[in-house]
Design an enzyme around this catalytic site. Structure first.
Site, PDB file in Angstrom:
ATOM      1  CG  HIS A  12      -2.092  -9.710  28.693  1.00 18.63           C
ATOM      2  ND1 HIS A  12      -0.256 -10.013  29.070  1.00 18.63           N
ATOM      3  CD2 HIS A  12      -2.394  -8.392  28.367  1.00 18.63           C
ATOM      4  CE1 HIS A  12      -0.919  -8.572  29.782  1.00 18.63           C
ATOM      5  NE2 HIS A  12      -1.584  -7.741  29.048  1.00 18.63           N
ATOM      6  CD  GLU A  39      -3.923  -5.988  26.199  1.00 19.09           C
ATOM      7  OE1 GLU A  39      -4.001  -5.036  26.858  1.00 19.09           O
ATOM      8  OE2 GLU A  39      -2.907  -7.131  25.428  1.00 19.09           O
ATOM      9  CG  ASP A  41       0.612  -3.404  24.926  1.00 18.56           C
ATOM     10  OD1 ASP A  41      -0.846  -3.137  25.619  1.00 18.56           O
ATOM     11  OD2 ASP A  41       0.212  -4.054  24.439  1.00 18.56           O
ATOM     12  CG  HIS A  54       3.689  -3.381  26.628  1.00 18.72           C
ATOM     13  ND1 HIS A  54       4.574  -2.635  27.364  1.00 18.72           N
ATOM     14  CD2 HIS A  54       2.709  -3.025  27.298  1.00 18.72           C
ATOM     15  CE1 HIS A  54       3.748  -2.558  28.684  1.00 18.72           C
ATOM     16  NE2 HIS A  54       3.054  -3.157  29.055  1.00 18.72           N
ATOM     17  CD  GLU A 114      -2.709  -0.808  27.508  1.00 20.51           C
ATOM     18  OE1 GLU A 114      -1.764   0.061  27.760  1.00 20.51           O
ATOM     19  OE2 GLU A 114      -2.445  -1.992  27.791  1.00 20.51           O
TER      20      GLU A 114
END
Length: 250
Positions: A12, A39, A41, A54, A114
């Site tokens: 993450h 992952e 953002d 994020h 994301e």
């Protein structure tokens, strides 16, 4: 079931909480623990450059204040995005998507992007991220998985990069989520781990969709989900879970 080139375990924001999130330093830490899928953002600068962050604001992870998407990439690229997590990371910059793409491609890693739009820029961000991914990966495997909580962002990505895999992110099972995921051509659904159970996995697998969860940090929950046949686990606990088939736990 659709072809699925991504590892089971996904780090993450690069390395969870062990390094400043969404930085190259975090990716290197995660890789040091054996992770091969990450992952992150991605949003847009004021001049349209995709970069990693994020929050809508800079307040939490840099010394600056205000909406990140209102600043140019020239301004953003000069900020310290690491010092908030300790002196060893001081001076670590906000990375562009180009920089992260170069790192993961060079190392053969997989990436889950994301799409995290600044409020009001959902469609534009999805379109820009889709275009950037086509340019950066140019058909190389594995291509990134594009996910978002915002259906409009996924619609933008679908419009500009229809061949890239998409996933709908869910914090709740809101009315119509399943139909929306199908309409967007998603190949996966990623939920809060507490939502995922045998019935939901069966529903997704029955429709040819993969089932993933975030943010799985506790061994009992990881074991529960693995027993149910989960396809992907996004975790902060890169130092607790061995990212290998069978998943060993500390």
């Amino acid at each position: 079931m659709n072809d699925w080139p991504y590892p089971l375990w996904i780090a993450h924001r690069g390395a969870g909480r062990l390094a400043p999130e969404n930085t190259l330093a975090a990716f290197r830490v995660g890789a040091g623990y054996g992770y091969r899928a990450f992952e992150c953002d991605v949003k847009l600068s004021a001049d349209g450059v995709p970069f990693l962050l994020h929050d809508d604001t800079l307040d939490r992870t840099t010394p600056e204040r205000g909406i990140a998407g209102e600043r140019s990439w020239h301004e953003l690229s000069r900020l310290d995005a690491g010092g908030w997590q300790g002196r060893p990371f001081a001076g670590e910059p906000l990375p562009s998507l180009d920089a992260i793409a170069a790192y993961v491609r060079r190392n053969g890693f997989a990436l889950n992007i994301e799409i995290k739009p600044t409020t009001g820029l959902e469609r534009a961000t999805g379109e820009a991220v889709g275009q950037a991914c086509l340019r950066l990966w140019q058909g190389e495997a594995p291509p990134p998985l594009l996910s978002s909580f915002q259906p409009e962002a996924l619609a933008g990505a679908k419009a500009t990069a229809p061949g890239l895999r998409r996933a709908l992110l869910l914090e709740t099972l809101w009315p119509g989520w399943f139909e929306r995921a199908q309409a967007l051509g998603c190949v996966a659904v990623v939920t809060d781990y507490a939502l995922m159970d045998a019935a939901l996995i069966a529903q997704l697998h029955g429709a040819g969709l993969r089932a993933l969860c975030y943010t799985v940090n506790d061994p009992p929950e990881a074991r529960r989900l693995l027993a149910l046949g989960i396809d992907g686990l996004i975790t902060d606990a890169v130092n607790r879970f061995a990212p290998a088939p069978g998943a060993l736990f500390d």
